[in-house]
Design a protein around this motif. Structure first.
Motif: not given
Length: 226
Positions: A88-116
């Motif tokens: 029941g989320l908007s496309n913008r909401s889903v893309e915002s979450i996607r952008a947040a989980t994929h932001k930063g350098l590749k080495a940081e993605l694991g920690d970022r996704q774990c925090a989220i």
């Protein structure tokens, strides 16, 4: 993941040309880039950065993955993806979450996704959302109440006298004589003051809701496993 820049460029060009008036220059202005950059994207010379791709997806009313040529989006499916429909989320909401989980350098993605993940998986997350919904609802009702009262008074007495009465109610008892000369002035003041008294209960409820929201957020943050 390696992307086919020529394929991505072709998709962008095809989507842009569906809008007859969208020249490369105009489309670039809409994206906040130059027409030359759009040309480079469409010719497969450059991969658009993520924020630009998100803007394109919004303007084209399509999926982010579709622009990247991902197979799961090969049909160019529009906003109603399985995630949007199910959550029941908007496309913008889903893309915002996607952008947040994929932001930063590749080495940081694991920690970022774990925090989220920890944020959403927290047992306090549901309580935080409940408090957020309550706070937004109360704020909307208070705004609607004030807007309705203001419009009703304007319809009955006129915008000028309502504006004067509103200023009067927000200041001290000392009021210039020329403001109070209107025979309906005191009537408007009385109604505004009565509404202020009535609205105080809602304002108190709003303060309580904001306090509970802040408290729920603090519990949520403290409960996250670091």
């Amino acid at each position: 993941m390696q992307y086919d820049l020529q394929k991505i460029g072709r998709i962008i060009r095809e989507e842009r040309k569906k809008h007859d008036t969208w020249t490369q220059k105009k489309f670039g202005t809409m994206l906040g880039v130059t027409g030359k950059q759009v040309s480079n994207y469409e010719n497969g010379k450059l991969l658009p950065p993520q924020d630009i791709l998100l803007k394109m997806a919004e303007l084209f009313n399509c999926e982010y993955g579709y622009l990247l040529g991902e197979e799961s989006y090969k049909d160019g499916s529009k906003l109603n993806t399985a995630v949007c429909d199910f959550m029941g989320l908007s496309n913008r909401s889903v893309e915002s979450i996607r952008a947040a989980t994929h932001k930063g350098l590749k080495a940081e993605l694991g920690d970022r996704q774990c925090a989220i993940n920890s944020f959403f998986e927290s047992p306090y997350f549901g309580r935080f959302i409940d408090c957020l919904v309550d706070a937004v609802d109360i704020s909307k009702r208070l705004t609607a109440f004030n807007d309705a009262l203001s419009q009703e008074l304007i319809n009955r007495y006129g915008e000028k006298i309502v504006a004067q009465a509103t200023v009067y109610c927000s200041l001290s008892d000392a009021v210039p004589a020329n403001i109070t000369s209107d025979p309906h002035f005191q009537e408007v003041v009385n109604e505004i003051e009565a509404a202020i008294d009535k609205g105080r209960n809602q304002e108190y409820a709003q303060k309580v809701a904001r306090y509970e929201l802040r408290e729920a957020f603090e519990h949520l943050i403290r409960g996250i496993e670091w």
